[in-house]
Design a protein around this motif. Sequence first.
Motif: not given
Length: 133
Positions: A87, A89, A91-92, A94
């Motif tokens: 990814t 991002e 985003n931990e 997710l």
Amino acid sequence: MKPTVLRVLLVEDSRSDAFLLQESLAESELGGFDFTHVHCWADALQCLRQKQFDLLLLDLSLPDITGRETFLRARAEAPHLPIVVLTGEANEALGLDAVRHGVQDYLIKGQAYGRQTARAIRYAIERKQVEEA
């Protein structure tokens, strides 16, 4: 002893990201990779139904599916295949959600190429084998 060549289904809509990833893995010293590269989930699904792979390397932002739904559909379609998510991002939440749903690893593009990604792929395969046993 030379490591086996791993068959990897790379699902990545960005040609440049896919190229960089494949080039960096070719330069790693942790064994060889045979990539099948597709640009969308529909093509990945077709490949999964026609060929055998050792690992699914899956971008979470595709033209026909994005985010959480991407790894949920992948896990449902290929329950025995190790999955490493890519990814753009950091985003931990997710990433943790992906792992909770059976994804073996979550890598952030641009931060994990070369040896680190090669190692993540090999470890993901080992973790999945242990999980299945």
